[in-house]
Design an enzyme around this catalytic site. Structure first.
Site, PDB file in Angstrom:
ATOM      1  CG  HIS A 156      -2.023   0.741   1.002  1.00 32.88           C
ATOM      2  ND1 HIS A 156      -1.757   2.404   1.542  1.00 32.88           N
ATOM      3  CD2 HIS A 156      -3.485   1.491   1.044  1.00 32.88           C
ATOM      4  CE1 HIS A 156      -2.804   3.126   1.672  1.00 32.88           C
ATOM      5  NE2 HIS A 156      -4.177   2.271   1.170  1.00 32.88           N
ATOM      6  CG  ASP A 174       0.607  -2.364   5.986  1.00 29.22           C
ATOM      7  OD1 ASP A 174      -0.543  -2.458   6.918  1.00 29.22           O
ATOM      8  OD2 ASP A 174      -0.170  -1.810   4.775  1.00 29.22           O
ATOM      9  CD  GLN A 227      -7.045  -3.923   4.260  1.00 36.59           C
ATOM     10  OE1 GLN A 227      -7.900  -4.889   4.171  1.00 36.59           O
ATOM     11  NE2 GLN A 227      -6.818  -3.234   3.676  1.00 36.59           N
ATOM     12  CE  LYS A 267      -6.985   0.332   6.117  1.00 30.38           C
ATOM     13  NZ  LYS A 267      -8.636   0.347   5.021  1.00 30.38           N
ATOM     14  CB  CYS A 319      -3.772   3.177  -1.175  1.00 27.01           C
ATOM     15  SG  CYS A 319      -4.481   5.178  -1.053  1.00 27.01           S
TER      16      CYS A 319
END
Ligand code: PMP
Length: 455
Positions: free
Chosen positions: A169, A246, A249, A272, A410
């Protein structure tokens, strides 16, 4: 029309109770869950996973959009918030608000306890027993920027190498480009296979004596790919590099066990995972946080201030300058507890059933190209459909109440890798229903009728 609902009836053994989206549309608050079930004519079996009950906790899921029940399939961009989180934030604002860590009065003590209690809940979600390893940030983006600025500026120099992947991302790419601009370090990018997984041979080729950090997404926000982070971390550590994962998600969908992952930094966002926007967390190993310089200066992050210079507060407050987003943090903590109460295994089981249903249905659609792997993926589906522009697809679906995302997500370098400028993306969460899979597929059929151009 109800094809997926039928398909999923056979999948209940996986622990998911199918209580169709019409149920969610009928119920508007926690107390009307049973009424909603009756309205849908589908009695709950009282099983471990009661989708009707769960949907009823999300007021927004019961609204209509363009005359149709909302099918919210843009969860990878931001998820919805349950009553429990909304009520907790409201209670904080109505009864407990004051600045944190400052006053000795009752409200300040209550606000501080709410804030630090949220840190304990978020720490538990991340899988650490030490809440002081959690730094609250504005989100994943700020967490990565914090590491790039604080750790990066202190420990990275010209000629050092940072290994990223082509599926990052922009939030886990641009901060490193800025660091490269400041320090003269080099960025290397692990290739992505045509199937949408990381090319681990390429990764091995890129690791070298100058590699200082490997920064990699846990789950791709476009492809849904679940990366083998444990393996990535092991190989990076063997090369003497630190690792940043990261988790934007991943944290909403699976157990985020930072200890098991073995990584050094882990970043994730509240919005999220059923929490408010504008808040997130950086988890980092305590020793790293101790040796990193402050990210921003101001109140809260200091121990002692003189005109000649200052000393810093203890970790994690050293990294939380200024009055924080207290109500957001309180909501984030409640969201973490909400997900814990639902149970990560139950969440994964329901999402797994939805995922297989969507894969089967999309496979049947001629001219639809789905990106990403079939295994080791989440229920995030990026696709193109014949010559229909993703924005047109999204517009047609919106007219049917189906919210998906269209664009580069993104992930422009990943789009370049596939030679496309955009995809349509439908992303599911634990509160989605089989009826919503049907709504998506019906909307795609309508788009094919309206636009044609299907090869
Ligand atoms: N990384 C990934 C993989 C994401 O999906 C996102 C959000 N789309 C981010 C980082 C950025 O998260 P935030 O906007 O909450 O900072």
């Amino acid at each position: 029309m109800a094809k997926t609902t039928e398909m999923m009836d056979t999948a209940r053994a996986a622990g998911a109770t199918d209580a169709a989206g019409a149920t969610g549309a009928a119920a508007s608050d926690g107390s009307s869950a049973a009424a909603g079930r009756r309205a849908a004519g589908e009695a709950s079996e009282g099983g471990a996973w009661d989708l009707a009950e769960i949907r009823a906790q999300f007021p927004i899921l019961s609204r209509e959009v363009n005359g149709h029940p909302l099918a919210y399939l843009d969860n990878a961009a931001s998820s919805q918030q349950p009553l429990r989180v909304l009520n907790r934030v409201e209670r904080y604002l109505r009864r407990e608000h004051a600045n944190v860590h400052r006053g000795v009065h009752q409200l300040s003590a209550e606000a501080t306890e709410a804030y630090e209690g949220a840190r304990r809940s978020v720490a538990a979600h991340a899988g650490t027993t030490d809440p002081s390893e959690i730094v609250f940030t504005r989100g994943t983006t700020e967490a990565v920027n914090l590491v790039a600025s604080s750790w990066g500026d202190a420990f990275i120099g010209a000629g050092d190498e940072i290994v990223l992947t082509k599926m990052e991302h922009h939030s886990n790419l641009v901060p490193w480009q800025l660091l490269a601009g400041r320090t003269g370090c080099d960025l290397r990018f692990v290739d992505v296979t045509p199937g949408g997984t990381l090319d681990l041979d390429d990764f091995d080729r890129l690791l070298g004596k100058r590699t200082r950090l490997v920064a990699c997404t846990h789950v791709s926000n476009s492809l849904g790919t679940v990366n083998p982070v444990r393996e990535v971390v092991n190989r990076a550590h063997a090369a003497g590099a630190l690792t940043l994962i990261d988790g934007a998600q991943a944290a909403p969908h699976m157990l985020t066990d930072v200890a098991k992952t073995g990584c050094d930094f882990y970043a994730f966002s509240s919005h999220k995972m059923c929490g408010p926007t504008g808040v997130g967390a950086l988890w980092a190993r305590r020793e790293l946080l101790e040796e990193m310089p402050p990210y921003q200066g101001g109140g809260e992050m200091i121990s002692d201030v003189r005109l000649e210079g200052s000393s810093w507060a203890k970790v994690p407050h050293k990294f939380e300058a200024g009055t924080p987003n207290i109500s957001g943090v309180v909501g984030f903590g409640e969201a973490a507890r909400f997900l814990a109460d639902l149970g990560p295994e139950a969440i994964a089981a329901h999402e797994g059933v939805l995922k297989r249903a969507v894969l089967d249905r999309l496979d049947e659609i001629e001219g639809l190209h789905l990106y990403g792997p079939r295994e080791e993926r989440t229920a995030v589906f990026s696709f193109t459909y014949g010559d229909i522009h993703p924005h047109d697809l999204s517009t047609i679906l919106d007219q049917r109440g189906v919210a998906i995302r269209a664009g580069h997500h993104c992930n422009q370098p990943l789009m370049d890798h596939y030679g496309i400028s955009a995809t349509a993306r439908a992303s599911f969460f634990f509160y989605n229903s089989p009826r919503e899979v049907d709504a998506l597929c019906d909307g795609l059929a309508l788009a094919a009728e309206v636009f044609g151009g299907i090869a």
